[in-house]
Design a protein around this motif. Structure first.
Motif, PDB file in Angstrom:
ATOM      1  N   LYS A 602     -13.829   6.208 -40.256  1.00  0.00           N
ATOM      2  CA  LYS A 602     -13.816   6.926 -38.985  1.00  0.00           C
ATOM      3  C   LYS A 602     -15.148   6.713 -38.252  1.00  0.00           C
ATOM      4  N   SER A 608     -15.431   6.195 -46.127  1.00  0.00           N
ATOM      5  CA  SER A 608     -14.056   6.386 -45.678  1.00  0.00           C
ATOM      6  C   SER A 608     -13.312   7.278 -46.659  1.00  0.00           C
ATOM      7  N   ASP A 610     -10.211   6.950 -47.230  1.00  0.00           N
ATOM      8  CA  ASP A 610      -9.135   6.135 -47.797  1.00  0.00           C
ATOM      9  C   ASP A 610      -9.663   5.313 -48.968  1.00  0.00           C
ATOM     10  N   ASP A 628      -5.037   8.473 -49.390  1.00  0.00           N
ATOM     11  CA  ASP A 628      -5.750   9.008 -48.231  1.00  0.00           C
ATOM     12  C   ASP A 628      -6.126  10.454 -48.539  1.00  0.00           C
ATOM     13  N   ASN A 632     -12.020  13.646 -43.644  1.00  0.00           N
ATOM     14  CA  ASN A 632     -12.858  12.448 -43.636  1.00  0.00           C
ATOM     15  C   ASN A 632     -14.130  12.734 -44.425  1.00  0.00           C
ATOM     16  N   ASP A 746      -2.209   6.805 -42.689  1.00  0.00           N
ATOM     17  CA  ASP A 746      -1.797   7.432 -41.438  1.00  0.00           C
ATOM     18  C   ASP A 746      -2.726   7.058 -40.275  1.00  0.00           C
ATOM     19  N   GLY A 747      -3.946   6.631 -40.580  1.00  0.00           N
ATOM     20  CA  GLY A 747      -4.851   6.206 -39.519  1.00  0.00           C
ATOM     21  C   GLY A 747      -4.327   4.998 -38.773  1.00  0.00           C
ATOM     22  N   GLY A 751      -2.158   5.841 -35.427  1.00  0.00           N
ATOM     23  CA  GLY A 751      -3.345   5.531 -34.639  1.00  0.00           C
ATOM     24  C   GLY A 751      -3.096   5.161 -33.193  1.00  0.00           C
ATOM     25  N   ASP A 794     -10.707   6.743 -34.499  1.00  0.00           N
ATOM     26  CA  ASP A 794     -10.663   8.199 -34.599  1.00  0.00           C
ATOM     27  C   ASP A 794     -10.284   8.700 -35.990  1.00  0.00           C
ATOM     28  N   ASP A 795      -9.903   7.820 -36.892  1.00  0.00           N
ATOM     29  CA  ASP A 795      -9.518   8.239 -38.251  1.00  0.00           C
ATOM     30  C   ASP A 795      -9.757   7.065 -39.197  1.00  0.00           C
ATOM     31  N   ASP A 796      -9.832   7.388 -40.490  1.00  0.00           N
ATOM     32  CA  ASP A 796      -9.951   6.326 -41.505  1.00  0.00           C
ATOM     33  C   ASP A 796      -8.707   5.443 -41.451  1.00  0.00           C
TER      34      ASP A 796
END
Length: 828
Positions: A602, A608, A610, A628, A632, A746-747, A751, A794-796
């Motif tokens: 992220k 991370s 993940d 996951d 984060n 899910d990132g 995303g 915005d996300d891993d």
């Protein structure tokens, strides 16, 4: 009379023949056991050896054999020492009275020194040779002084020689006498033990010196018989060694026997070389050796005597039962009987080990069933819990009520049903709005308000107890599944132990010959398995200077011979002192997996949440996993990394994947009280048939690209660590060569920005891919997702692309079918 004759003429039935054979076998075993009892337990063997060693004299006056034999017998078989002493004295008496007296003095002086040394030294075995050295030297010097009144330098030298020989023979007898003191020999004899045994036998045969019939000497006959016997059993090396040792001992007893050492050694060598002709071949070797050496050494005058002695030895050799030679061969390394005995011993050890593993497997299975028995819970248990709850309420409210008898005796069922309904409604928080039930209960019970308060108070504790009991039951069920999984693993392990290593000697020779005839130099070939899909063999080949002969030439040739794709599994260059390399070959898997992965934290950070892993399970299966962690940062990374590590270890142990995931879930959910969890996306590919199992625990869908078609793989399972009890749904899919499997966190899946249906968007992007390279696919999809968010992460994000392909080794196109067309049938 005629009836009796007809009965005699009728053939004997099979049952009668079998009964007779059993009777003969029982009689033989009984006679053998009785003979062993007399020979070993009654002391007949020690009497025979002692008598001959008492007669053994070397250099006309030295007696080095008697006291070492008695000393070792006194130390190891004290109950047979008296028999040994009397037989030694009796044997010496057949030589002369003086010899018998010297032996007796040896024994008496030894007993005195042994008794005195016992107060000083505790280790009797180590001190025994030194005590015998002192006893022999002291007795010899004392007897010489008593008989002649003086001791010359020659007498001192002879005393030293006799004492030194006795010292050495004591060390030898300590090794050899235990080998013959019991009918149960060791599994195998070392070379040193065989030589020590030969020295003992040659020493015993020395006692036959002087025993002759006409010009035929007993020590010559029996020494050649022993050489012939061991040459036939152990081959030329053993035969030659026995001949040298026996001839040397006999030549010390009589200098005229010096040429016997050459005769025995040469005859043992020839007899061992010709042992492939069975007893006739070994006997021919002795005759040839006797003929050549007698003509060369003794001339024609001794030719007839030598040949008659050799013939007598051959007659004894042919009269030796096959059971004796087979029994002796079991203990000599290098013989087929010894190899079979070692194999039987290894088989017994293997069976015992497998049986023990089976027992442990049964224990774990029984424990699993026991925990499952606790877990089973039916309607009777629920009714019993309700009764216990109501009994607590009535004890606090109805016990002192004046209407107790009317309610619980005369109207038990109505009272019980009403209180059960009130309890259920109160538990569901609907009692206060159920006016009909409330009015009916107040009309029935005079202490309705007090009962309602008691129910509300006790219900919280009752629910807590129920929740605790449920957790305990779920934990028991999980333990039961884990124990059952361990039981299955141990059962499979036991099955693997029981698989014998087949004998592939003929196949090894044929493969070695085929490769060498093709021009490939091979040191040796060892085949462990030729099972379809599980070929396992090893070879030693000359160092190829990095030209890759194993991969380019030998592996394709083996593939043609075995009609199966064989590859190089492992290669160690220059392992052997002669510069040869050690190479392992095995079956190639039908499919292979090419992996490409892309990973981003992220905000472009370094940590991370993940984690992912590609795991080779070692049984023809390949696992791909993505986890996951919630949120984060470091904590999410720790959770996801722990999930992957635990799963890796448990899967590699052989436990079923469903049990493995439940075990990981249990550990993570019980490890902490924090509300942390992690998802898991697991795919296990069978490399033999390309079947794939998908286990999705709270994870996003995966996609399979097959040409222009995109297949979605999805399952509904809660993330790991939320609840202890959950069922794992397994989705199976048959993959094909050329398929592209795409797994993501899910990132990646969620995303893309301003996308309403992420599934349709992802399917479209996968179908529009113009490349099948896994790494390019992973990079392109991640780049596309980041681009939709204007370069922000915005996300891993984690994505893995795996391409399923047929496994074709690089040099598999080389074919040698023409050369090996005839070899295939013979090898297979």
């Amino acid at each position: 009379m005629q009836k009796a004759e007809r009965r005699l003429m009728e053939p004997i039935s099979g049952a009668a023949i079998e009964k007779t054979q059993h009777a003969i076998q029982r009689s033989t075993k009984k006679a053998g056991a009785y003979f062993q009892s007399i020979l070993f337990h009654k002391g007949l063997l020690y009497m025979f050896i002692g008598f001959l060693l008492g007669r053994a004299v070397i250099l006309t006056e030295i007696l080095p054999f008697a006291l070492p034999f008695f000393g070792v017998l006194f130390l190891m078989k004290k109950d047979k020492a008296l028999i040994g002493a009397l037989s030694l004295a009796a044997g010496g008496l057949t030589i002369s009275l003086e010899t018998s007296l010297i032996i007796t003095c040896h024994l008496l002086f030894f007993l005195f020194l042994q008794k005195a040394g016992a107060f000083i030294f505790k280790d009797r075995v180590r001190t025994l040779p030194f005590i015998i050295l002192l006893a022999v030297a002291g007795t010899r010097i004392a007897s010489t002084f008593v008989l002649y009144g003086t001791i010359s330098s020659y007498d001192g030298m002879m005393a030293g020689v006799e004492a030194g020989l006795a010292f050495i023979l004591t060390l030898i007898f300590l090794q050899s006498i235990p080998l013959i003191s019991s009918p149960r020999y060791k599994q195998s004899l070392k070379s040193e033990e065989i030589i020590c045994l030969m020295i003992l036998i040659a020493s015993v045969m020395t006692g036959l010196t002087g025993v002759s019939y006409m010009d035929f000497k007993a020590e010559h006959v029996f020494s050649r018989y022993m050489v012939l016997l061991f040459a036939f059993i152990g081959g030329s090396s053993i035969g030659c060694t026995v001949g040298v040792v026996t001839g040397l001992i006999l030549s010390l007893a009589n200098v005229g026997n010096l040429y016997q050492m050459s005769l025995l050694a040469f005859s043992g060598l020839l007899g061992g070389l010709l042992k492939e002709g069975q007893k006739i071949g070994a006997a021919a070797g002795l005759l040839i050796g006797s003929m050549l050496l007698s003509l060369y050494g003794g001339g024609t005058s001794d030719f007839m005597a030598t040949m008659v002695e050799s013939t007598a030895a051959i007659v004894l050799f042919f009269l030796t039962p096959k059971g004796i030679t087979a029994s002796l061969a079991k203990h000599i390394p290098g013989t087929n009987e010894h190899a079979m005995e070692q194999q039987l011993y290894a088989t017994r050890i293997r069976d015992v080990t497998a049986h023990r593993v089976d027992q442990f497997s049964g224990v774990f299975e029984a424990l699993s069933q026991s925990f499952n028995a606790f877990y089973e819970k039916g309607e009777a248990d629920s009714a019993r819990e309700t009764d216990l709850f109501l009994s607590t309420i009535t004890e606090k409210t109805c016990h002192h009520c004046y209407k107790k008898e009317r309610c619980w005796v005369n109207n038990f069922q109505d009272t019980y049903d009403l209180m059960t309904q009130v309890t259920n409604e109160t538990s569901a928080n609907t009692y206060s709005v159920n006016r009909k039930l409330k009015k009916e209960f107040h009309a029935h019970c005079s202490k309705a308000t007090q009962v309602e308060v008691a129910i509300e108070q006790e219900l919280n504790e009752f629910k807590a107890n129920q929740k605790l009991n449920k957790q305990v039951q779920e934990s028991r069920r999980l333990v039961a599944e884990q124990l059952l999984g361990v039981s299955k693993v141990m059962e499979d392990f036991s099955r693997e132990i029981r698989r014998e290593r087949e004998n592939h000697f003929l196949l090894e020779e044929q493969i070695l010959e085929a490769l060498q005839n093709f021009g490939v130099e091979i040191g040796h070939v060892e085949i462990y398995s030729l099972e379809q899909g599980n070929v396992d063999m090893e070879m030693s080949i000359p160092f190829c200077q990095g030209h890759g002969e194993c991969e380019k030439i030998i592996a394709p040739m083996l593939s043609d011979i075995l009609e199966e794709q064989v590859i190089v599994k492992h290669e160690e260059c220059g392992l052997y002192p002669n510069g040869f390399c050690h190479v392992s070959f095995g079956s190639a898997k039908s499919f292979k997996v090419d992996i490409g992965a892309a990973h981003a934290a992220k905000g472009g950070g370094l940590v991370s949440g993940d984690s992912y892993s590609m795991i080779d399970l070692g049984v023809g299966k390949y696992a791909i996993a993505i986890s996951d962690g919630m949120g984060n940062g470091a904590r999410a990374q720790f959770e996801s990394n722990e999930t992957i590590k635990l799963l890796e270890k448990i899967l590699q142990s052989g436990i079923d994947e469903k049990v493995a995931i439940k075990t990981v879930n249990s550990i993570l959910s019980l490890r902490t009280t924090d509300e942390v969890y992690s998802t898991l996306d697991l795919a296990i590919v069978d490399l033999q048939d390309a079947t794939c199992k998908f286990l999705k625990i709270g994870s996003t869908p995966s996609f399979i690209k097959r040409g222009d078609k995109v297949i979605k793989i999805q399952a509904s399972n809660l993330p790991i660590g939320i609840i202890e009890d959950f069922e794992v749904d397994v989705v199976g899919e048959q993959l094909k060569a050329g398929d592209l499997l795409i797994m993501m966190s899910d990132g990646i899946f969620e995303g893309p920005k301003h996308v309403e249906n992420h599934e349709i968007w992802m399917k479209r992007k996968v179908s529009e891919l113009e490349t099948n390279d896994p790494q390019e696919v992973a990079d392109l999809i991640m780049e596309e997702v980041i681009r939709t968010r204007s370069g922000k992460i915005d996300d891993d994000m984690t994505i893995i692309a795996a391409k399923i392909e047929h496994n074709t080794p690089k040099w598999a196109a080389i074919s040698t079918n023409r050369y090996f067309q005839k070899k295939k049938q013979s090898v297979s």
